[in-house]
Design a protein around this motif. Structure first.
Motif, PDB file in Angstrom:
ATOM      1  N   ASP A  34      -0.980  -5.670  -1.478  1.00  0.00           N
ATOM      2  CA  ASP A  34      -1.028  -4.785  -2.577  1.00  0.00           C
ATOM      3  C   ASP A  34      -2.356  -5.100  -3.193  1.00  0.00           C
ATOM      4  N   ASP A  71      -0.741  -1.148   0.908  1.00  0.00           N
ATOM      5  CA  ASP A  71      -1.284  -0.690  -0.364  1.00  0.00           C
ATOM      6  C   ASP A  71      -2.630  -1.283  -0.452  1.00  0.00           C
ATOM      7  N   ASN A  98       2.355   2.650   1.099  1.00  0.00           N
ATOM      8  CA  ASN A  98       2.751   4.106   0.619  1.00  0.00           C
ATOM      9  C   ASN A  98       1.507   4.767  -0.088  1.00  0.00           C
ATOM     10  N   HIS A  99       0.720   3.905  -0.415  1.00  0.00           N
ATOM     11  CA  HIS A  99      -0.804   4.219  -1.337  1.00  0.00           C
ATOM     12  C   HIS A  99      -1.782   4.499  -0.504  1.00  0.00           C
ATOM     13  N   HIS A 130       4.877  -3.221   5.373  1.00  0.00           N
ATOM     14  CA  HIS A 130       4.609  -3.059   4.053  1.00  0.00           C
ATOM     15  C   HIS A 130       6.046  -3.148   3.032  1.00  0.00           C
ATOM     16  N   HIS A 158       4.689  -4.676  -1.144  1.00  0.00           N
ATOM     17  CA  HIS A 158       5.259  -3.474  -1.912  1.00  0.00           C
ATOM     18  C   HIS A 158       6.035  -3.790  -3.322  1.00  0.00           C
TER      19      HIS A 158
HETATM   20 FE   LIG Z   1       3.976  -0.065  -1.907  1.00  0.00          FE
END
Ligand SMILES: [Fe+2]
Ligand SMILES: [Fe+2]
Length: 283
Positions: free
Chosen positions: A25, A67, A98-99, A172, A212
């Motif tokens: 992240d 991320d 997810n980013h 992730h 995450h």
């Molecule tokens: Fe995430």
């Protein structure tokens, strides 16, 4: 301690079993831009890279569990590459969160291992005598993660093929509840039960590492140890009360060092990325 060329037990162990650094992240933004208008993620990653460089043993691999950047943009990946340059001599393994944007990531880091033919960022690579198996939990344009039957079938077959080798799985979204409700609501919402059954069938899996949640969290999952790494930048506030609002903090960030004993047992150390004095001899 520098490697002096002599075969002390410590050095011999390290040359047999790999040392894997996990960053997670990193959320790199465009140059000059702060995440959430407050977090200088680039400076935090520079500190994390320095922490990797000051490790007494050179790691065999760096894995960043998603991320990687904040908005999946090419400029952000270019800055990420620049920030990682001081440790470019260490093999780097990436996976999306997810980013991220799979296609932009792939374009920015073409030297990454080949992904699944269907386009998921899943791959399996040997690291010395062990195997690193990377899973892609991303659902485009969604914060939560999923493992569909295709990705899970690939994992089952891949673990079957490396059944003789101690294996580390990286992904992730963690596949278990952390009791931080706001993060669990955007966790791995599909495929976790099947994943657990697959891992149970493959006892060579020594650990499962993820990100995450922006906190160091551990549990048992499918008979193996599942570990979430802290973020190299901002952390998610610790509040286990039901329905607690999600918030972030600037608690000290960290990275994880995963080592393997000669028997293939996973040993994990958390390392601060902040500067500190020492080491000082005990005498
Ligand atoms: Fe995430
Ligand atoms: Fe994140």
């Amino acid at each position: 301690m520098e490697y002096d060329g002599k075969c002390s037990p410590t050095i011999r162990t390290r040359t047999i079993m790999p040392l894997i650094v996990q960053l997670s992240d990193t959320h790199i933004s465009r140059p000059g831009q702060l995440a959430y208008d407050r977090v200088d993620t680039s400076t935090f990653l520079r500190q994390a890279v320095t922490a990797v460089q000051r490790l007494p043993q050179r790691p065999d691999a760096v894995v960043i569990t998603g991320d990687l950047v904040d908005h999946g943009q090419a400029e952000e990946y270019a800055l990420l590459q620049e920030l990682l340059a001081p440790i470019r001599d260490i093999p780097l393994f990436l996976l999306p969160g997810n980013h991220d944007n799979r296609d932009t990531l792939r374009h920015a880091f073409p030297a990454q291992p080949a992904w699944m033919a269907s386009g998921y960022a899943q791959y399996s690579v040997p690291l010395g005598p062990m195997q690193l198996v990377v899973l892609d939990t991303v659902v485009p344009r969604r914060d939560q993660g999923a493992l569909c039957p295709e990705r899970l079938a690939w994992l089952d077959e891949t673990l079957h093929q490396c059944r003789e080798r101690p294996t580390l799985i990286a992904m992730h979204h963690p596949p278990f509840r952390t009791l931080i409700d706001g993060m669990d609501d955007i966790g791995l919402l599909e495929g976790a039960e099947v994943l657990e059954a697959i891992i149970q069938r493959h006892p060579q899996v020594q650990g499962l590492i993820s990100g995450h949640v922006h906190r160091h969290v551990q549990t048992l999952f499918g008979g193996t140890r599942a570990v979430i790494a802290p973020s190299t930048a901002h952390q998610v506030a610790l509040d286990l009360s039901p329905g607690a609002p999600l918030a972030w903090t600037l608690e000290p960030p960290g990275i994880l060092l995963h080592a393997f004993t000669p028997q293939g047992r996973l040993v994990t150390h958390q390392i601060t990325t902040l500067s500190f004095a020492g080491p000082f001899p005990f005498q």
